[in-house]
Design an enzyme around this catalytic site. Structure first.
Site, short mmCIF file in Angstrom:
data_model
loop_
_atom_site.label_atom_id
_atom_site.label_comp_id
_atom_site.label_asym_id
_atom_site.label_seq_id
_atom_site.Cartn_x
_atom_site.Cartn_y
_atom_site.Cartn_z
N ARG A 46 4.27 -12.20 2.43
CA ARG A 46 2.93 -11.66 2.17
C ARG A 46 1.97 -12.39 1.83
NH1 ARG A 46 6.60 -7.61 0.14
NH2 ARG A 46 5.72 -8.05 -2.21
N LYS A 137 -12.30 -0.06 -3.48
CA LYS A 137 -12.35 0.96 -2.47
C LYS A 137 -11.51 1.97 -2.77
CE LYS A 137 -9.32 1.37 0.82
NZ LYS A 137 -8.61 1.16 1.96
N GLU A 178 -14.41 6.19 0.96
CA GLU A 178 -13.82 6.01 2.35
C GLU A 178 -13.25 7.47 2.40
OE1 GLU A 178 -10.46 4.34 5.10
OE2 GLU A 178 -10.83 3.28 3.37
N LYS A 220 -17.57 3.97 3.84
CA LYS A 220 -16.66 3.53 4.83
C LYS A 220 -16.50 4.73 5.69
CE LYS A 220 -12.38 1.22 5.94
NZ LYS A 220 -11.42 -0.03 5.55
#
Length: 340
Positions: A46, A137, A178, A220
């Protein structure tokens, strides 16, 4: 961070011709992506994958910021350079996903969810700011289905988004809110419009109640789009016009900018929709992108074929998609450029 600093950071996130790279997949989601290319989902793999993405030459030309997962914010390149330094040196703002995922909403219709993660969020945000994050976010999930979404589900998610946003601004992070209206389903364009407008109206009512500075906030947004299983799905121009009309009806002009999620669209479809919107004229806010799969997919496939040898080739794929979406954010995209 002062209000002016929040405004300045938010403006930089939606600078002309630039957008946000979303690489904040959880370990579970990353597992699915890596399984699809036959790569073991270890911490090192990753790290290597995100290293490849973030060190792409010229990435800052079209990418203003990147949303990271907790693990990634703490990682470094193979030579030990923190990812946050690599990003800052390239003119890319580090962002961080801070929610704890969507979970079943108690007392609601089966399938309705609310995003959790408010407990302990203030302390987490303070740590993320110390680690170099400039924005955060939080994603809410709104599903269209039989008797869904209910007003209770929409309002619960809007309230959580607003509380998160207020906490972000308290510690000097720009909140990206979002409220994703999920694309899966048989719903048509009109139903998606209805749900998206109701969701946005609830969100901005809650943001107002929580004293969130809109000029220091990024939305978003989902596009108003037919469900994936709908018959006679709306075309690019229909999606662009419906999305813009919905935003104009529900999003205050004070918001710093709107970045769209791709939400299951193909790479080129997401680019075409963004371009079509920007070709329609001037709007109260910049309209740009915050794509995950629609930016990463070609790079992921190329990297997965040979992670050790294909770094440069995978980076070229990412750079191309970033450039295409950068052009779309200015209404200057042409499908003919895909073959160039």
């Amino acid at each position: 961070m002062s209000s002016m600093d929040l405004v300045k950071t938010a403006a930089a996130m939606v600078a002309e011709g630039k957008g946000i790279l979303a690489i904040d997949e959880s370990t579970g989601t990353c597992q699915k992506r890596f399984d699809s290319i036959g790569v073991e989902c270890t911490e090192e793999n990753r790290r290597a994958y995100r290293d490849m993405l973030l060190t792409t030459p010229g990435l800052g030309d079209h990418i203003s910021g990147a949303i990271l997962f907790d693990e990634t914010l703490r990682q470094a390149t193979a030579d030990g350079t923190p990812f946050t330094k690599v990003m800052t040196d390239a003119g890319i703002l580090p962002g961080i996903k801070v929610d704890k995922g969507a979970h079943p909403l108690a007392g609601a219709a089966p399938g309705e969810k609310v995003t959790e993660g408010l407990d302990g969020l203030r302390a987490r945000l303070e740590e993320y700011a110390e680690l170099g994050a400039k924005f955060a976010k939080w994603r809410a999930v709104i599903t269209i289905g039989e008797n869904m979404p209910t007003p209770g589900c929409i309002d619960a998610n809007a309230h959580a988004l607003a509380r998160y946003a207020a906490l972000c601004q308290e510690v000097g992070l720009v909140p990206m809110v979002e409220p994703e209206v999920i694309m899966d389903g048989e719903h048509d364009l009109d139903e998606c419009y209805e749900v998206t407008e109701a969701t946005l109206r609830s969100l901005f009512s809650e943001l107002y109640e929580q004293n969130v500075l809109l000029e220091g906030t990024i939305l978003k947004a989902s596009m108003v789009i037919s469900g994936t299983k709908a018959s006679n799905r709306a075309g690019v121009d229909e999606v662009a016009r419906a999305t813009l009309q919905c935003l104009l009806n529900a999003v205050p002009a004070a918001v710093a900018g709107v970045v769209f999620l791709s939400g299951g669209q193909s790479d080129e479809e997401a680019t075409a929709h963004l371009d079509a919107m920007n070709k329609l004229g001037e709007f109260p806010w910049p309209l740009t992108f915050s794509y995950g799969r629609a930016l990463q997919a070609p790079a992921l496939a190329t990297w997965g074929e040979n992670p050790a040898a294909n770094v440069a080739a995978a980076q070229a794929k990412l750079a191309h998609r970033a450039r295409m979406n950068g052009l779309a954010a200015k209404g200057e995209y042409d499908a003919g450029l895909e073959a160039a």
